[in-house]
Enzyme design. Sequence first.
Site, PDB file in Angstrom:
ATOM      1  N   GLN A  86       6.110  18.530 -29.390  1.00 24.65           N
ATOM      2  CA  GLN A  86       5.843  18.136 -28.006  1.00 24.65           C
ATOM      3  C   GLN A  86       6.984  17.274 -27.482  1.00 24.65           C
ATOM      4  O   GLN A  86       7.317  16.236 -28.049  1.00 24.65           O
ATOM      5  CB  GLN A  86       4.514  17.375 -27.926  1.00 24.65           C
ATOM      6  CG  GLN A  86       4.040  17.162 -26.502  1.00 24.65           C
ATOM      7  CD  GLN A  86       2.548  16.858 -26.428  1.00 24.65           C
ATOM      8  OE1 GLN A  86       1.775  17.343 -27.243  1.00 24.65           O
ATOM      9  NE2 GLN A  86       2.157  16.057 -25.452  1.00 24.65           N
ATOM     10  N   ARG A 141      -3.712  18.738 -32.256  1.00 23.30           N
ATOM     11  CA  ARG A 141      -2.688  17.791 -31.814  1.00 23.30           C
ATOM     12  C   ARG A 141      -2.913  16.522 -32.638  1.00 23.30           C
ATOM     13  O   ARG A 141      -3.888  15.800 -32.450  1.00 23.30           O
ATOM     14  CB  ARG A 141      -2.776  17.486 -30.321  1.00 23.30           C
ATOM     15  CG  ARG A 141      -1.696  16.471 -29.909  1.00 23.30           C
ATOM     16  CD  ARG A 141      -1.381  16.492 -28.439  1.00 23.30           C
ATOM     17  NE  ARG A 141      -2.458  15.957 -27.619  1.00 23.30           N
ATOM     18  CZ  ARG A 141      -2.357  15.777 -26.296  1.00 23.30           C
ATOM     19  NH1 ARG A 141      -1.229  16.089 -25.673  1.00 23.30           N
ATOM     20  NH2 ARG A 141      -3.372  15.300 -25.608  1.00 23.30           N
ATOM     21  N   GLU A 187       8.205  14.931 -24.622  1.00 26.19           N
ATOM     22  CA  GLU A 187       7.576  14.140 -23.572  1.00 26.19           C
ATOM     23  C   GLU A 187       8.273  12.801 -23.351  1.00 26.19           C
ATOM     24  O   GLU A 187       7.635  11.803 -23.000  1.00 26.19           O
ATOM     25  CB  GLU A 187       6.094  13.926 -23.896  1.00 26.19           C
ATOM     26  CG  GLU A 187       5.812  13.441 -25.298  1.00 26.19           C
ATOM     27  CD  GLU A 187       4.321  13.423 -25.617  1.00 26.19           C
ATOM     28  OE1 GLU A 187       3.502  13.443 -24.677  1.00 26.19           O
ATOM     29  OE2 GLU A 187       3.973  13.368 -26.810  1.00 26.19           O
TER      30      GLU A 187
END
Length: 252
Positions: A143, A67, A145
């Site tokens: 991702q 990540r 979010e």
Amino acid sequence: MTSTSPGTHPLQTGTFIKTVSPHIIEILGTTTLDFGVIDAEHAPFDRAAMDLMMLAGRAADLPLFVRVPDFAPSTVLSTLDLGAAGIVVPHVDSAEQAAQIVSRARYHGGERGFSSSPRAAGYGMMSYQQAQQAGDRTLVMCQIESVDGLANAEAIAAVPGVDGLFVGRADLALSMGETGSRSPKVLEATQRILKAATDAGKIAAMFVASNAERDEFAAQGASWFIVGSDQSLLRQAAQAIASSTAPRARRA
């Protein structure tokens, strides 16, 4: 512990790695976990530390994703050159950002710089074509979010080269003004993101705190799970053998 999920992708389970130690990788490699994810966004990994972790991953035969802290060209390039199996990119809010990330991670049709010297190219043992083919097989996970990412989830999933959508429920809850990752609105948003991924034939991925949550969201189409972290696994195991249930007094 790969198994079959209700979707088209096999169920895979890994964990976050937040401790800068190759021994962690060696130990996890003795288990049946499918992968590990080095958390360079929230843990103190510089390039030298990442290199050691990747070396340990190769020795332990444990695929390692990263990540990344951002998707600057140099960040994506150095991470993949070190031999990462793929990248999980936080805070992807639009299809345009997703396309940019894919371009930076790909040789063919992209802008990733080529060198035959790093680990990803076998230190020169791969041919020009082999190294590029191997590099272009690394996974790109976006991702989601934020409220913007949620609104654009279907468009992000449709971007060629995006391999999956990763639901970041904690930041999504913050962005939505909700009180936690299991609020009804966040769970509804999670279902939308998972559906956007599976409808596009992409991997539906997410972080969960337990096997119970993993099973819950697997039933909704998620197939790629990060369960806890090396830190939480250590803490839980230590507490399980502790002689007292009360927190011990700490020195001032």
